[in-house]
Scaffold this active site. Structure first.
Site, PDB file in Angstrom:
ATOM      1  N   LYS A  82       0.819  -1.221   0.000  1.00 14.25           N
ATOM      2  CA  LYS A  82       0.000   0.000   0.000  1.00 14.25           C
ATOM      3  C   LYS A  82       0.853   1.270   0.000  1.00 14.25           C
ATOM      4  O   LYS A  82       2.033   1.248   0.326  1.00 14.25           O
ATOM      5  CB  LYS A  82      -0.997  -0.052   1.155  1.00 14.25           C
ATOM      6  CG  LYS A  82      -2.165  -0.985   0.779  1.00 14.25           C
ATOM      7  CD  LYS A  82      -3.315  -0.961   1.742  1.00 14.25           C
ATOM      8  CE  LYS A  82      -4.433  -1.853   1.150  1.00 14.25           C
ATOM      9  NZ  LYS A  82      -5.477  -2.172   2.104  1.00 14.25           N
ATOM     10  N   ARG A  98      -3.122 -10.335   4.534  1.00 16.74           N
ATOM     11  CA  ARG A  98      -3.543 -10.438   3.128  1.00 16.74           C
ATOM     12  C   ARG A  98      -2.445  -9.810   2.274  1.00 16.74           C
ATOM     13  O   ARG A  98      -2.171  -8.615   2.408  1.00 16.74           O
ATOM     14  CB  ARG A  98      -4.868  -9.684   2.972  1.00 16.74           C
ATOM     15  CG  ARG A  98      -5.420  -9.631   1.550  1.00 16.74           C
ATOM     16  CD  ARG A  98      -6.684  -8.766   1.528  1.00 16.74           C
ATOM     17  NE  ARG A  98      -7.217  -8.661   0.184  1.00 16.74           N
ATOM     18  CZ  ARG A  98      -6.790  -7.803  -0.735  1.00 16.74           C
ATOM     19  NH1 ARG A  98      -5.806  -6.964  -0.463  1.00 16.74           N
ATOM     20  NH2 ARG A  98      -7.341  -7.774  -1.929  1.00 16.74           N
TER      21      ARG A  98
HETATM   22  N1  PMM Z   1      -7.592  -3.752   0.447  1.00 13.86           N
HETATM   23  C1  PMM Z   1      -7.795  -3.892  -0.863  1.00 13.86           C
HETATM   24  C2  PMM Z   1      -8.690  -4.867  -1.340  1.00 13.86           C
HETATM   25  N2  PMM Z   1      -9.334  -5.697  -0.489  1.00 13.86           N
HETATM   26  N3  PMM Z   1      -9.752  -6.423   1.707  1.00 13.86           N
HETATM   27  C3  PMM Z   1      -9.563  -6.298   3.014  1.00 13.86           C
HETATM   28  N4  PMM Z   1     -10.201  -7.118   3.882  1.00 13.86           N
HETATM   29  N5  PMM Z   1      -8.737  -5.342   3.539  1.00 13.86           N
HETATM   30  C4  PMM Z   1      -8.063  -4.468   2.747  1.00 13.86           C
HETATM   31  O1  PMM Z   1      -7.355  -3.593   3.264  1.00 13.86           O
HETATM   32  C5  PMM Z   1      -8.239  -4.569   1.335  1.00 13.86           C
HETATM   33  C6  PMM Z   1      -9.113  -5.573   0.843  1.00 13.86           C
HETATM   34  C7  PMM Z   1      -7.082  -2.995  -1.841  1.00 13.86           C
HETATM   35  O2  PMM Z   1      -5.851  -3.509  -2.164  1.00 13.86           O
HETATM   36  P1  PMM Z   1      -5.478  -4.494  -3.398  1.00 13.86           P
HETATM   37  O3  PMM Z   1      -5.597  -3.701  -4.669  1.00 13.86           O
HETATM   38  O4  PMM Z   1      -4.114  -4.878  -3.056  1.00 13.86           O
HETATM   39  O5  PMM Z   1      -6.374  -5.686  -3.435  1.00 13.86           O
END
Ligand code: PMM
Length: 284
Positions: A219, A260
Site C-alpha cells: 500500500k 492479506r
Molecule cells: N484492500 C484492498 C482490497 N481488499 N480487503 C480487506 N479485507 N482489507 C483491505 O485492506 C483490502 C481488501 C485494496 O488492495 P489491493 O488492490 O491490493 O487488493
C-alpha cells in the site's frame, strides 16, 4: 487457537494470497484478468504457502469507480469455481451481496467485504444465510471520495468504535459472532499516519474479541515510508514486498489472525518464524 467455520485450523497467523481479476488494481491490475491466468496465479500462491486465496473483481484503489454487477460476476465466478474445485480455500472480495452469494455457491468459504456490509444492505442477510466467515473492514465510503473522509478525533478509538458498531448491526441482522473477522481497513479513508497508528495499536482491535485481518500489502504508505531519499519519489508498488513481509511478521506477533498479501512467499516464511519464536518464548 482461533477457529472460523469452514476454514482450516492453524497454529499460526494465516496467509491470504491476493488474486485481483481487474484491469486497474494499484499493483497487479491487468495481470490476472484472463480467468485461466487468474486460476494459475491462485494455484501458484497456494504452492507458495497461501492458506487462503482472496479473489476480487472490483478495484478499490483511491478514486476508482464501481464496475457493474454483471461484469464483477463474469470476472470472479469462474475463478472461484475452479480454484475451489482444486481444493483451494477461496475468499471472495466483494461489496455486493449477489456476488457473495454466487461465489459461496461456487465454493468460496469466506466473504471479504471492504465495506463491512455497508455498501449493500442485502449483504448481512446473505452472510447470515451462508454461515460463512465474514471480514468486516473499517470503511467510511466508496473509493471515489474516501480521501475526504480521512478525518478522525482519535483514529484508533474511532476505528475500534465504528467496527464495534458494525459488529452490533450485523449481529442484529442475524450474522453469528463466530463468523466475524475485523480489519482496520488500511488506506481506506486513512492517511499514512492513520495506518501506522492503527498498526501500532492492533491490540485495540484484537480487544474487540474477534480475529483480526491485516492488509497492508504494497500500500501507498509503504511507498511513502521507503521513498527515494534524493528525489522523494515513492517506492514503486512492486518493490514494497520486503516491507510487506516485515509488517506480516509484526502483525502476527501482535496477534493478527491473518495477513492479506500479493507476494506470498516472503510472508509465508515470516509467519512461520513468528510461530517458532512464540513457541520458544512459551517454553521459556
Ligand atoms: N484492500 C484492498 C482490497 N481488499 N480487503 C480487506 N479485507 N482489507 C483491505 O485492506 C483490502 C481488501 C485494496 O488492495 P489491493 O488492490 O491490493 O487488493
Amino acid at each position: 487457537m482461533i477457529h472460523l467455520p469452514g476454514l482450516p485450523r492453524l497454529d499460526r497467523c494465516a496467509v491470504m494470497g491476493i488474486v485481483n481479476v481487474t484491469p486497474d488494481s494499484f499493483s497487479d491490475g491487468g495481470l490476472w484478468l484472463d480467468p485461466a491466468a487468474a486460476v494459475a496465479h491462485g494455484l501458484r500462491l497456494t504452492t507458495s504457502g497461501a492458506d487462503l486465496v482472496d479473489v476480487g473483481g472490483e478495484s478499490t484503489r483511491p478514486g476508482s469507480r464501481r464496475v457493474t454487477e454483471a461484469e464483477e460476476l463474469r470476472r470472479v465466478i469462474p475463478v472461484v469455481r475452479e480454484l475451489s474445485a482444486a481444493g483451494v480455500a477461496v475468499s471472495i472480495d466483494t461489496m455486493r451481496a449477489s456476488v457473495a452469494e454466487q461465489a459461496v455457491a461456487a465454493g468460496a468459504r469466506l466473504v471479504n467485504d471492504v465495506s463491512g456490509g455497508l455498501a449493500d444492505p442485502a449483504m448481512a442477510e446473505v452472510v447470515a444465510d451462508t454461515g460463512a466467515p465474514f471480514v468486516v473492514m473499517h470503511w467510511r465510503g466508496q473509493s471515489a471520495d474516501m480521501d475526504s473522509l480521512a478525518v478522525y478525533r482519535d483514529v484508533v478509538a474511532d476505528v475500534a468504535a465504528e467496527l464495534a458498531q458494525r459488529m452490533e448491526a450485523l449481529l442484529a441482522a442475524g450474522v453469528k459472532e463466530e463468523q466475524l473477522i475485523l480489519d482496520p481497513g488500511l488506506g481506506f479513508a486513512k492517511t499514512s499516519e492513520h495506518n501506522w497508528a492503527l498498526l501500532g495499536r492492533l491490540d485495540a482491535l484484537t480487544a474487540l474479541g474477534r480475529p483480526v485481518l491485516v492488509a497492508a500489502s504494497r500500500k501507498r504508505f509503504l511507498g511513502t515510508l521507503l521513498a527515494n531519499p534524493e528525489t522523494g519519489e515513492p517506492r514503486p508498488a512492486r518493490q514494497r514486498d520486503d516491507a510487506t513481509a516485515a509488517i506480516s511478521a509484526l502483525s502476527a506477533q501482535a496477534g493478527a489472525w491473518a495477513v492479506r498479501v500479493h507476494d506470498v512467499a516472503g510472508t509465508a516464511d515470516a509467519v512461520r518464524v513468528v510461530a517458532a519464536w512464540q513457541q520458544a518464548a512459551r517454553r521459556g
